[in-house]
Design an enzyme around this catalytic site. Structure first.
Site, short mmCIF file in Angstrom:
data_model
loop_
_atom_site.label_atom_id
_atom_site.label_comp_id
_atom_site.label_asym_id
_atom_site.label_seq_id
_atom_site.Cartn_x
_atom_site.Cartn_y
_atom_site.Cartn_z
N HIS A 147 0.80 -1.23 0.00
CA HIS A 147 0.00 0.00 0.00
C HIS A 147 0.83 1.28 0.00
CE1 HIS A 147 -3.67 -2.32 0.62
NE2 HIS A 147 -3.09 -2.94 1.62
N CYS A 164 -6.09 -9.10 5.04
CA CYS A 164 -4.79 -8.79 4.43
C CYS A 164 -3.68 -9.57 5.14
CB CYS A 164 -4.49 -7.29 4.54
SG CYS A 164 -4.82 -6.37 3.03
N CYS A 188 -32.53 0.11 19.16
CA CYS A 188 -31.62 1.25 18.99
C CYS A 188 -32.40 2.54 18.80
CB CYS A 188 -30.71 1.04 17.79
SG CYS A 188 -29.89 -0.56 17.72
N HIS A 240 -31.76 6.42 20.10
CA HIS A 240 -30.93 7.20 19.17
C HIS A 240 -31.70 7.89 18.06
CE1 HIS A 240 -27.38 6.05 21.31
NE2 HIS A 240 -27.76 4.79 21.27
N CYS A 251 -24.07 -1.17 24.51
CA CYS A 251 -25.49 -0.85 24.34
C CYS A 251 -26.35 -2.10 24.57
CB CYS A 251 -25.76 -0.29 22.95
SG CYS A 251 -25.65 1.52 22.86
#
Lengths: 106, 260
Positions: free
Chosen positions: B79, B113, B176, B180, B221
């Site tokens: 990279h 990777c 959720c 939120h 959460c």
């Protein structure tokens, strides 16, 4: 022990310059139990010294009240060109060091 | 007139129900979690030296160029300079891997990777090294707007993620959305409820005294609503991560964020 320091690369003589150092460290208090209920031994960076051209300009003695990954900041009067050298040690005996050069002009 | 229009719009949404919310239309102007944080937390995140998350970014920078695995290759070998090659990458994750059709987040991509290119052991989820590499890679995209793909191949993952977002669960029987979306800006104990966007992850959380992944936060959460916590890196959390990333479309990547 990973650390970062911030020292101005250049300053005028007599200038008050800020110096900052941040060290990645758990600062284990010694009061916490692990998942098996065993006490995790205290391990904090107990002493840190900064020398400016060999002269001790800052010293910190830390205890279990300091949060993890401490960030320290202090001020120094730029006197001469030279080097800031930091050295510290934690309760487990692990040592760390950092250095940075500064050029002081009139 | 304005009020009437709103009332009609509300009725329309109620009639459709959450499952039918237009799938390709994220909230008009999502607000990042940092907008809900106190002034001192905001200052800490903005100061690139004082931000403790930068310690993980710095560690990640070292790992980026460290040869590892049986291949003895580093990320640099493929990279090059992350500042250019990784710019904008985090804004497109999670994404579906073309070769395996699997949904991968940044952590998953890094471990893929390691396996395929470096012949190295995968890093454990939430390990210091994986957090550091993820933070380093994501940091290269700071300021880039989130733009994940939810097209054909990603669609099933996205649909599952949205289903989880609106699914009531745990002893508290909450989804959720109940915090939120429906109670944004209100208080939960001493905390201000945010819109729950993941654009600053991995974050440094003062409560953790450490950097942590989005999955660690999501597990917290689940714990909070007293539901069974899926493992970090599990399919359920990945699907949810994709939905959250889509929901936050347009928000800039802030990694490393700082939160209370």
């Amino acid at each position: 022990m990973l650390s970062r320091i911030q020292v101005p690369s250049a300053a005028r003589r007599g200038e008050i310059i800020p110096i900052r150092i941040a060290i990645q460290h758990p600062m284990e208090t010694g009061y916490r139990p692990d998942h098996f209920g065993r006490r995790i031994p205290k391990n904090v960076i107990n002493s840190l010294v900064c020398r400016y051209n060999g002269l001790e300009v800052f010293r910190a003695e830390m205890g279990s009240g300091i949060a993890a990954n401490p960030l320290l900041q202090f001020y120094v009067v730029a006197a001469d060109s030279g080097e800031f050298v930091f050295a510290w040690e934690d309760d487990s005996g692990q040592r760390g060091s950092e250095r940075a050069a500064i050029t002081v002009s009139d | 007139m304005g009020i009437r229009c709103h009332a009609v719009a509300l009725l329309f949404v109620l009639a459709l129900g959450p499952g039918a919310i237009a799938a390709d239309q994220a909230a008009p102007a999502p607000r990042s979690g940092i907008a809900f944080a106190s002034a001192d937390i905001r200052a800490l995140q903005l100061d690139d030296f004082a931000n403790p998350g930068m310690l993980w970014v710095a560690r990640g920078g070292k790992l980026w160029s460290a040869a590892t695995g049986r291949s003895n290759r580093s990320c640099v070998n493929c990279h090059g300079d992350a500042a250019s090659s990784m710019k904008g990458v985090a804004a497109r994750y999670p994404g579906v891997d073309a070769a395996t059709s699997e949904l991968l987040n940044l952590e998953g991509r890094i471990n893929r990777c390691r396996k395929d290119q470096q012949a190295a052991e995968p890093l454990a989820y939430e390990s210091e090294d994986l957090l550091a590499l993820t933070a380093y890679v994501a940091h290269q995209s700071r300021g880039q707007p989130l733009q994940v793909s939810v097209d054909a191949v990603a669609r099933p993952y996205f649909a599952r993620g949205r289903e989880i977002y609106y699914r009531r669960q745990g002893q508290m029987n909450l989804a959720c959305t109940h915090c939120h979306e429906q109670n944004v800006g209100r208080k939960l104990l001493a905390d201000t409820i945010s819109e729950g966007h993941g654009n600053a992850y991995p974050i440094y959380r003062l409560e953790w005294q450490s950097a942590g992944s989005l999955h660690r936060r999501l597990r917290a959460c689940y714990f909070g609503v007293r539901a069974e916590m899926p493992a970090a890196g599990s399919a359920e959390l990945l699907d949810l991560e994709l939905y959250l990333a889509w929901r936050a479309s347009g928000l800039p990547v802030e990694t490393p964020g700082v939160r209370r």
